[in-house]
Structures are given as structure tokens and as C-alpha cells.
Design an enzyme around this catalytic site. Structure first.
Site, mmCIF file in Angstrom:
data_model
loop_
_atom_site.group_PDB
_atom_site.id
_atom_site.type_symbol
_atom_site.label_atom_id
_atom_site.label_comp_id
_atom_site.label_asym_id
_atom_site.label_seq_id
_atom_site.Cartn_x
_atom_site.Cartn_y
_atom_site.Cartn_z
ATOM 1 N N ASP A 364 3.997 -15.930 -23.722
ATOM 2 C CA ASP A 364 3.608 -16.576 -22.174
ATOM 3 C C ASP A 364 4.566 -16.141 -20.928
ATOM 4 O O ASP A 364 5.522 -15.239 -21.330
ATOM 5 C CB ASP A 364 3.776 -18.033 -22.354
ATOM 6 C CG ASP A 364 3.082 -18.799 -21.176
ATOM 7 O OD1 ASP A 364 2.148 -18.399 -20.774
ATOM 8 O OD2 ASP A 364 3.540 -19.939 -21.111
ATOM 9 N N ASP A 556 5.412 -22.183 -24.487
ATOM 10 C CA ASP A 556 5.538 -23.738 -24.534
ATOM 11 C C ASP A 556 4.900 -24.233 -25.686
ATOM 12 O O ASP A 556 3.767 -23.888 -26.054
ATOM 13 C CB ASP A 556 4.929 -24.265 -23.398
ATOM 14 C CG ASP A 556 5.143 -25.687 -23.243
ATOM 15 O OD1 ASP A 556 5.045 -26.374 -24.012
ATOM 16 O OD2 ASP A 556 5.470 -26.090 -21.936
ATOM 17 N N ASP A 560 0.552 -24.526 -25.695
ATOM 18 C CA ASP A 560 0.143 -23.426 -26.416
ATOM 19 C C ASP A 560 0.003 -23.908 -27.868
ATOM 20 O O ASP A 560 -0.017 -22.906 -28.529
ATOM 21 C CB ASP A 560 0.845 -22.238 -26.120
ATOM 22 C CG ASP A 560 0.738 -21.628 -24.773
ATOM 23 O OD1 ASP A 560 -0.386 -21.799 -24.309
ATOM 24 O OD2 ASP A 560 1.635 -21.476 -23.861
#
Length: 662
Positions: A364, A556, A560
Site C-alpha cells: 500500500d 493496513d 486491506d
């Protein structure tokens, strides 16, 4: 030697979806199961068993000296009595364990194997060799226990950092009590040099803390009034007062301790294989020993039962799978300890194995490669006053915990005026927020949110690289707020090291493509995709898996969760404030440094390398000496020295990982 139980039964409360590649059934034990480490050489065992072993070795030494150095040698039954005493002193615990298992019809274990071999040696008059086998076996046990207990103490010293008492302020007076007795919103006082016992909010003006216990980093972390302080931190210079926000059992540190304890109980695939292998291997060894003793009767002239029985005993001694069942769990235990000292928490030794196969790391952007600390850069308005636009945006973003929303709320903190009435706030995943403020419909989010509600906005917004929060009131564009994030200091180095390991790097983000492309270009990431909804991230990861990639997803652990479940290993940037990531991810990086991803992979590879070195060493030596024993070349002395020697080498090789620095 015995198989060590180096953790309690796995009781991890992992909240993510099951992952068939990593999740394993728990081992169920009954009350009466023998945990071998409770029987021999445990850390808190009394000195009596050690003195018994030393006395047995002394007796053996004296008897051998008499036998080979003097004319006088005790004859039967004096020599039998003396050697029997030495044998019982050296092997009492082994015989006890063999008996306990035998009465439950468990005959195929190393204790029964060693007992049969040594009693057999006595039966054919090889008293000194029988005592030597048991004595050297017990010496090996002692060294093994020392290694295992050292590993336990190493991790215990690292993690058992919760203070036993805390100073709490009640009715204006300071009381020293157990942290478990402190309630929410009570005030605790921490003197310089003391450890913080409970999570809380700093109410002193400022303080500085050492966070090494939680992050692996020893540099001071300065806190100001209102900042969050966590249990396990060490106050450095001034007296600090903290308002408790979490109970003792709910603190960040308690969750970390529980997770590491669970990690030692969850076995790797290699450990599970060795456990299954030992259950098959041991009965085969017994059968072969019987064959070595009896089958030559039909093929060998002048067959002597005592000679072939002796060879069978040698075969039994050398076949004991000591090095395998001890050094392998010890190797993984050391790997978990090494990772913990580097601020990386593995939820099980199985994930050490998983990390060795990773060839694609998917990340991410926000909070993983960037600091996630956003600052408002520019505010543009249309037909509305800037302060009011900021108040509207801050009011609706106050209902979100996203770093972008927090940045806007913080920026609006100095704005004065009438409080706004907020209602019906709805978060639209991957888009933004919708709600009612003073009776007006307010939208705040990205351009996808505007398109979703068919709201026109200036075309130049699409060309802005930085993060944009667009605000619309009653279906009309009213302005936008530009927010910038900062790339983490070690992010570029992390990507470079991943590429050096021939690992593909991919960035997935809900941020717009222009921002994602800029970050990817600065860091040298292979592929970067922006404007993604959660389901889009899942599709991208699935596409990589279809290409045959073994994936670690870093981000996260809550937002996610579907991607974390799909990936082979879910890595969370746990930092000091993300409780949910500890519950969700397979691996937690405590200090939020991307470079720790590389460290986790290296530790996994190093652990597996050491484990397989031990497997190859043990099997090679045993096969050679088994052949020599069956051929009548190796004696019981050589068998036990080879057995204990290879076990000690494997143990020393396994504990080597505990001293390594990465």
C-alpha cells in the site's frame, strides 16, 4: 534427546479470513500428555539431577581407570552393582519417561529406544558401555536444555517488560499498586528511568521516551501533552503523568506478548514434517534392529547371538533422532527471537518458511511507503468563504480515522465559530464521505466521488499530482483542499534491497494515479496502480498469484483485510498505534520501516538455511554410522559419541542465529 515444547498451545485470535496456505490445525493435548521439557533439564529443575549426572560420570571414570590402568578390577557382582548405581544416577529421568510412555503403549520414542539399548548392553555384560551411553546421552540433554533455556531467557528478557507495580494518583496522594488494579481514566506517574505500565494519554506538558521494547529502535521519542504513550516505553528525563486509556490486559504490549507466545506454538511445515517423520522413523528403526540381530542367524556361519545383539544395540543408539527433534524447533525459536529483537513479530514459525518463498512484495502507499502524516498545502474555494469550507470539510472528516481526514481536522483546529450540526454521515469505500451538515448535503472525497454523484468540477483538478479532497455542497462544487504526504526515509533503500533479492515490487493505492506514479518513480517500484477500490486490489493480487507469484502484502491489516487473506503473508505496519493490525496480519513491523520487510525475508531465509544444514548433517552422519554399526565396525562407544556429537553440533548451529546481527 527429547523434543522441546517451546510454547503454549496456540490460542491466537486472528481475525482475518482463513488462509489455507498458512493456517494449521492446533495440536490437542490431554491432561496426561507428557511434555518432555517438564521432565528433564528444565530451567527451574533442581540441582539434584545435575549432581546425579556428575556423580555417574565420576563413577564411570573411576571404573574405567581401574579397568585399564590397574591390575585390580572389581569382579562380578561388585562391578555390576557399581555400574548399576552409576547407570541409575545418569539415566533415572530417561528410564522414568520411558516407563510413563510405555504404560500408555507408546513404545516408539527416543526414551524407550535409549532404555532398551542400555539395558541390553547390561544384559550382555557391557556394563561400562551401557553407563557411557546413558551418561553421554544425559550430557547431550544437559547441553540441549542449556541452549533451549537460553533462547527462552533471551526472548523473555526482551519481551517480559511489563513492570510489576505502578504509581497511581488517588485523592491527591500517590499509591504504588499492581498495574492490573488501575482503572480507566486514572492518572499514573512515571519517574525518569521507569517503564510505563499502561497505555495512556500524556497530560504533562512534554516528556521523552525510549521505545526500543516496542519498536526495536532505541532513539528517544519526544511526546507532547495529549500524545499517546504505550506500556513498555521507558521515561527518560522528567516525571510524566499519564491518563490511562487501556486496561492492563488490553494494552499494546500485552497484545504483543501474547502474539509472540502464540508464535512459538505454531509450527512450520518443516517441523510438522519432522514430527511425522519421527513417528514413522522410530518403529522402522526398531524393526531393523531386530532384523540386524536375528536375520544373520540364517545366513552367517558360527552365528553368535551376543555379537549380533550388540550390533543391534549400536544400531538403536545411533538411530536416535535427537538432532532433528531438538535443533529444528530450536532453530525456528531462534529465528522468532532474532526477528523480535529487530522489531518484527512473526505470528508463527510457519511464516518464517513462507517468507523464504516470497518473490513479489505488494505494498500500500499511505503509511507503508509514505509516513502517512499529511499536511494541508493549498485551499481553493468557489462561491464560499475559505474558513467555512475548511469547517465543513473538517466536520465531516472528523467522522473518519483516515490520515487525510485527520490532517484536515488538525488544520481546522484553530478555526473559530459556531459548532456545526452533523448527521447521516456515510463512508463510501474508495471514494470519500457523505453527510448532512446544518441541513445541507456535503460530499468530501476524491474525484471519483464527484463523478459518482455527477457533480462537475474544474478539469485542472485531475492534473494535480498531490492528494485532493474535493468538497461539494448540495450537489455543487465548492472547492478543494490539496494535501501532501512524505516518503519514508528508508523506503527507497527497501525497494533497492528487494530488487537485489530478485523480488518484484508492486504498489497498490486508492490515491489517484498521478500521485502513485510520482511516488513509484522516486522509489523505483516495478509496477504501481492507483485509483483502486478494495475489490480492485484483490483482483490485482489474484492476477499476480495466477502468474505463479508468492506474495507478501504490506499495508493496513484492517482496511486491506481481503488482500491480506489472499496473500501468502500479510505484513502490517503496526507502528505504535494500530491495534487492529496486530490482530489481522501474519507479521507485524513495529516501527513502520519498509526496510524491515527485507529484514523479515532475510531472517526467514537464514532460519531455513540453518534448519536444513542440521537436517543434512544429522542424516548424513547417522546413515554412515548405522552402516558401520550393522557391519560390526562401530562400537557402542563410537555410536553414542557420534549421536551426541552430531546433536551438539546441530544445537550449536541452531543457537548461532540468536547472536546474528542484520
Amino acid at each position: 534427546m527429547k523434543k522441546q515444547d517451546i510454547g503454549d498451545e496456540n490460542k491466537s485470535k486472528v481475525s482475518k479470513a482463513p488462509n489455507p496456505k498458512t493456517d494449521q490445525p492446533k495440536e490437542v493435548h490431554s491432561e496426561n500428555d507428557d511434555h518432555d521439557h517438564d521432565q528433564i533439564g528444565e530451567e527451574d529443575s533442581d540441582w539434584k539431577s545435575h549432581w546425579q549426572l556428575l556423580l555417574a560420570i565420576a563413577i564411570l571414570f573411576v571404573m574405567l581407570t581401574l579397568e585399564f590402568g590397574f591390575a585390580y578390577v572389581p569382579e562380578f557382582p561388585i562391578n555390576l552393582i557399581i555400574f548399576s548405581v552409576a547407570y541409575l544416577l545418569a539415566g533415572y529421568n530417561v528410564l522414568y519417561m520411558a516407563w510413563r510412555k510405555a504404560i500408555r503403549f507408546d513404545f516408539f520414542n527416543e526414551f524407550f529406544l535409549m532404555s532398551v539399548a542400555t539395558i541390553g548392553a547390561f544384559a550382555i555384560g557391557s556394563y561400562s558401555e551401557g553407563v557411557a551411553v546413558m551418561a553421554f546421552y544425559s550430557i547431550g540433554e544437559w547441553f540441549q536444555d542449556a541452549a533451549v533455556n537460553r533462547a527462552k531467557r533471551s526472548i523473555k528478557a526482551l519481551l517480559d517488560i511489563r513492570p510489576d507495580e505502578v504509581t497511581v494518583i488517588r485523592n491527591g496522594k500517590a499509591e504504588v499498586i499492581n498495574p492490573k488494579d488501575v482503572g480507566l481514566d486514572e492518572i499514573i506517574r512515571v519517574k525518569p528511568g521507569e517503564k510505563v505500565a499502561l497505555d495512556g494519554e500524556l497530560i504533562s506538558e512534554k516528556a521523552s521516551f525510549n521505545t526500543a521494547a516496542l519498536t526495536g529502535e532505541s532513539k528517544p521519542d519526544s511526546k507532547a501533552k495529549g500524545d499517546t504513550v504505550y506500556a513498555g516505553m521507558i521515561n527518560l528525563n522528567t516525571v510524566a503523568e499519564i491518563k490511562v486509556t487501556s486496561l492492563f490486559t488490553d494494552s499494546k504490549l500485552s497484545k504483543i506478548l501474547e502474539m509472540v507466545q502464540d508464535a512459538t506454538a505454531r509450527k512450520s511445515q518443516t517441523q510438522l514434517f519432522i514430527s511425522r517423520f519421527a513417528k514413522i522413523y522410530t518403529p522402522i528403526v526398531f524393526a531393523l534392529a531386530v532384523a540386524v540381530c536375528l536375520i544373520p542367524y540364517f545366513f552367517v556361519e558360527n552365528y553368535s547371538f551376543s555379537e549380533w545383539f550388540y550390533r543391534a544395540l549400536v544400531f538403536l543408539v545411533i538411530s536416535c533422532p535427537c538432532a532433528l527433534v531438538v535443533s529444528i524447533p530450536l532453530g525456528y525459536f531462534g529465528g522468532i527471537g532474532l526477528a523480535s529483537r529487530n522489531g518484527i513479530l512473526f505470528k508463527g514459525s510457519n511464516f518464517l518458511d513462507v517468507m523464504t518463498a516470497i518473490n513479489a512484495v505488494v505494498m500500500d502507499k499511505t503509511g507503508t511507503l509514505t509516513e502517512g502524516v499529511f499536511k494541508v498545502q493549498e485551499i481553493v474555494t468557489k462561491d464560499i468563504e475559505e474558513p467555512y469550507l475548511v469547517k465543513l470539510a473538517a466536520a465531516i472528516e472528523s467522522q473518519s480515522t483516515h490520515p487525510i481526514g485527520i490532517a484536515i481536522v488538525q488544520h481546522a483546529g484553530t478555526e473559530k465559530g459556531k459548532a456545526l450540526s452533523i448527521a447521516e454521515v456515510e463512508e463510501i469505500s474508495g471514494h470519500g464521505l457523505k453527510g448532512k451538515i446544518d441541513g445541507k448535503e456535503v460530499l468530501a472525497g476524491n474525484t471519483k466521488l464527484m463523478k459518482k454523484f455527477k457533480i462537475e468540477y474544474p478539469a485542472e483538478i485531475d492534473s494535480i499530482v498531490y492528494t485532493i479532497v474535493v468538497v461539494a455542497v448540495d450537489k455543487k462544487y465548492k472547492g478543494h483542499i490539496t494535501i501532501a504526504d512524505k516518503i519514508k526515509e528508508d523506503a527507497a533503500q527497501a525497494i533497492k534491497e528487494l530488487h537485489a533479492l530478485n523480488i518484484k515490487t508492486v504498489m497498490l493505492s486508492g490515491d489517484k494515479q498521478a500521485v502513485v506514479d510520482e511516488v513509484a518513480k522516486k522509489l523505483g517500484i516495478d509496477n504501481a496502480y492507483g485509483d483502486l477500490l478494495p475489490e480492485d486490489k484483490v483482483k490485482k493480487v489474484q492476477d499476480l498469484k495466477n502468474e505463479g507469484k508468492h506474495i507478501a502484502f504490506v499495508g493496513d491489516g484492517v482496511n486491506d483485510a481481503p488482500v491480506v487473506a489472499l496473500a501468502d503473508a500479510g505484513i502490517a505496519m503496526g507502528g505504535l498505534g494500530s491495534d487492529a493490525t496486530i490482530e489481522t496480519a501474519d507479521i507485524v513491523i513495529q516501527n513502520d520501516q519498509p526496510s524491515k520487510i527485507v529484514t523479515a525475508i532475510k531472517i526467514g531465509k537464514l532460519t531455513k538455511q540453518i534448519v536444513w544444514q542440521n537436517i543434512i548433517l544429522a542424516m548424513t552422519v547417522k546413515l554412515i554410522v548405522l552402516g558401520l554399526g550393522a557391519g560390526g565396525i562401530a562400537t557402542l562407544w563410537e555410536a553414542v559419541i557420534a549421536d551426541v556429537g552430531v546433536a551438539l553440533l546441530a544445537i550449536l548451529n541452531a543457537v548461532r542465529i540468536q547472536r546474528m546481527k542484520l
